[in-house]
Design a protein around this motif. Structure first.
Motif, PDB file in Angstrom:
ATOM      1  N   TRP A  25      61.353  17.601  52.264  1.00 37.52           N
ATOM      2  CA  TRP A  25      61.717  16.273  52.746  1.00 37.52           C
ATOM      3  C   TRP A  25      60.517  15.329  52.715  1.00 37.52           C
ATOM      4  CZ3 TRP A  25      60.456  13.802  57.548  1.00 37.52           C
ATOM      5  CH2 TRP A  25      61.142  12.599  57.759  1.00 37.52           C
ATOM      6  N   GLU A  28      59.470  14.489  49.196  1.00 38.14           N
ATOM      7  CA  GLU A  28      60.573  13.957  48.394  1.00 38.14           C
ATOM      8  C   GLU A  28      60.861  14.831  47.180  1.00 38.14           C
ATOM      9  OE1 GLU A  28      59.706   9.844  47.603  1.00 38.14           O
ATOM     10  OE2 GLU A  28      59.867   9.308  49.719  1.00 38.14           O
ATOM     11  N   THR A  29      60.859  16.149  47.405  1.00 37.19           N
ATOM     12  CA  THR A  29      61.206  17.105  46.365  1.00 37.19           C
ATOM     13  C   THR A  29      62.401  17.907  46.868  1.00 37.19           C
ATOM     14  OG1 THR A  29      59.669  18.760  47.241  1.00 37.19           O
ATOM     15  CG2 THR A  29      58.809  17.295  45.539  1.00 37.19           C
TER      16      THR A  29
END
Length: 103
Positions: A25, A28-29
């Protein structure tokens, strides 16, 4: 996105450790990509948790891949070499400081 209290734990050394989900999270993966990084040895988990420095490494790798177009192995090598250079610089500075106090 909200996380439960089980998102983080404290290690025996007092360091906060985070879940793969939290790492995905924050960077951002995906959890799948975090697991791939672990399997390839690009990041080192503590059990099924990650230290803050490993999460930062994921973010750095992602930036190198996106900004410079490096592949995963290339990005990991850049970070490893940067860490080694920093360590060598610190050793050189310590040596120079020692020499200046001896002379």
């Amino acid at each position: 996105m909200s996380f439960s209290l089980s998102t983080t734990v404290v290690s025996l050394e007092g360091d906060q450790l985070y879940t793969f989900e939290y790492a995905a999270w924050v960077t951002e993966t995906s959890v799948m990509l975090v697991k791939v990084y672990v399997e390839l040895g690009v990041i080192e988990p503590i059990g099924s948790m990650l230290h803050r420095r490993e999460i930062a490494r994921i973010g750095q790798i992602q930036r190198l891949r996106q900004d410079l177009g490096l592949n995963l192995v290339g990005a990991a090598m850049v970070l490893d070499m940067a860490a080694e250079i920093a360590q060598l610089r610190a050793q050189l500075k310590a040596h120079q400081t020692y020499r200046s106090t001896v002379n």
